[in-house]
Write an enzyme that holds these catalytic residues in place. Sequence first.
Site, mmCIF file in Angstrom:
data_model
loop_
_atom_site.group_PDB
_atom_site.id
_atom_site.type_symbol
_atom_site.label_atom_id
_atom_site.label_comp_id
_atom_site.label_asym_id
_atom_site.label_seq_id
_atom_site.Cartn_x
_atom_site.Cartn_y
_atom_site.Cartn_z
ATOM 1 N N PHE A 57 115.230 -38.327 -18.729
ATOM 2 C CA PHE A 57 115.243 -38.127 -20.162
ATOM 3 C C PHE A 57 115.064 -36.849 -20.520
ATOM 4 O O PHE A 57 114.302 -36.157 -19.473
ATOM 5 C CB PHE A 57 114.936 -39.251 -20.990
ATOM 6 C CG PHE A 57 113.296 -39.576 -20.623
ATOM 7 C CD1 PHE A 57 112.497 -38.698 -21.098
ATOM 8 C CD2 PHE A 57 113.152 -40.453 -19.637
ATOM 9 C CE1 PHE A 57 111.000 -39.027 -20.666
ATOM 10 C CE2 PHE A 57 111.677 -40.871 -19.492
ATOM 11 C CZ PHE A 57 110.875 -40.265 -20.056
ATOM 12 N N TYR B 115 103.570 -28.844 -16.227
ATOM 13 C CA TYR B 115 103.282 -29.943 -17.015
ATOM 14 C C TYR B 115 101.849 -30.633 -16.292
ATOM 15 O O TYR B 115 101.217 -31.421 -17.146
ATOM 16 C CB TYR B 115 104.180 -31.160 -17.149
ATOM 17 C CG TYR B 115 105.226 -30.772 -17.704
ATOM 18 C CD1 TYR B 115 105.016 -30.668 -19.386
ATOM 19 C CD2 TYR B 115 106.556 -30.362 -17.285
ATOM 20 C CE1 TYR B 115 106.295 -30.200 -20.040
ATOM 21 C CE2 TYR B 115 107.621 -29.701 -17.962
ATOM 22 C CZ TYR B 115 107.477 -29.564 -19.343
ATOM 23 O OH TYR B 115 108.484 -29.378 -20.178
#
Length: 410
Positions: free
Chosen positions: A410, A120
């Site tokens: 999450f 990322y």
Amino acid sequence: MVDIREVPEADIDRALELAYLAFHDRPEKEARERHHALLARCDRIGAYDGDVLVGFMAAHDFRLSVPGADLPCPGLTFVCVAPTHRRRGVLTGLMTRMMRRAADSGRPIAALWASEAAIYGRFGYGGATTGATVEIDSTRPLALRIDPDRRPLRLVDPEDAVDVIGPYHEAARAGRPGRPGRSPERWRDEWLTEQDEEDEELSPPRIIVLGDPGEPIAGYVIYRTKPEGDAGAARTPGLVRVDELEADSPAVAAALWECVAALDLTGKVSAWGRPADDPLLHFAADRDQVRVTAQFPALWLRLLDVPAALTARSWAAPVELVLEVHDARLPDNAGRFRLKAGPHGATYRHADGPADLALDVRELAACYLGGTRVTELVAAGLVQEHTPGAATALDDALRTPVLPHTSDEF
């Protein structure tokens, strides 16, 4: 040709099958139903090769605490690409669509938890918070250097927990950057499920709050327990797994830690995802009894609209610098800008002339919540300091009273 478009609710089960394939998972029916309900509440973007779903990304509709503000922040989840379509630009297409759509809709930041940290950074995400796993040897009483708060402790039924501790958690978010809000559904499906999704031997959640009857609570702890068991030839002690502990003061925190460390038939407390500056690490009298066993990057942040993000947060000290920002994915963020900020607000405008600091948007995101120091990134060769003292000045302005932190994975 892969087509990037929204995923209708009718395709959620296809998206789940793709995610389970990518993450080598095969959850039980109850977990699948929770995942389906979760994705029904999320924004969903897919990559379709003809009619076949070959890539998927969902985003929670979060608000995230940042210094002095609470900002809309899509929380990315279930990011996956079919093994047949890797290295073909599928993830880049999904990520670009999500980032541009979020920025255009007034959401200046985005966040995620990285299953693979190497992925990322190239999309401009920086590690913005750190988590720590803390373990307590509870075979003996927890030794403390401060007096615990002696107001009453009481158990709360999990069915009532959202009403009791939910408002406390929401109010506490403002005191520490990096924390997403929780809907009632998230409380129920992520924090208070009867059975833990990753370890079925753990008990249902237990919730203890501290405070006088009729008065607002001063703190709470959510924990699960596991009985002692066999580990080869040895016996493993009963475990208390602390999922969350919030407190108004060190004395309240001490009372809650003392309580969970004194539970009968247990000999170990394990708390995953604690803040790196947890007061427990200072008021514990014996650091051989209370140990940090792991430390890891937690929340990854992306600045989608750099001017909006920088002018929305509060600043601890005056600073005026020209920043040269690089952003390969969102070119509107790139260029030279004069940041003028202080306790009364900030401006961020295009500037001419030489830059004081040059950095990628990834590094700016890592520093945005106050958890990473610019001077450390200069020392690592990731930020270029053209004006001596510029990095220190920006650190002073970005500083927060406590480190950013979240345990909301999450």
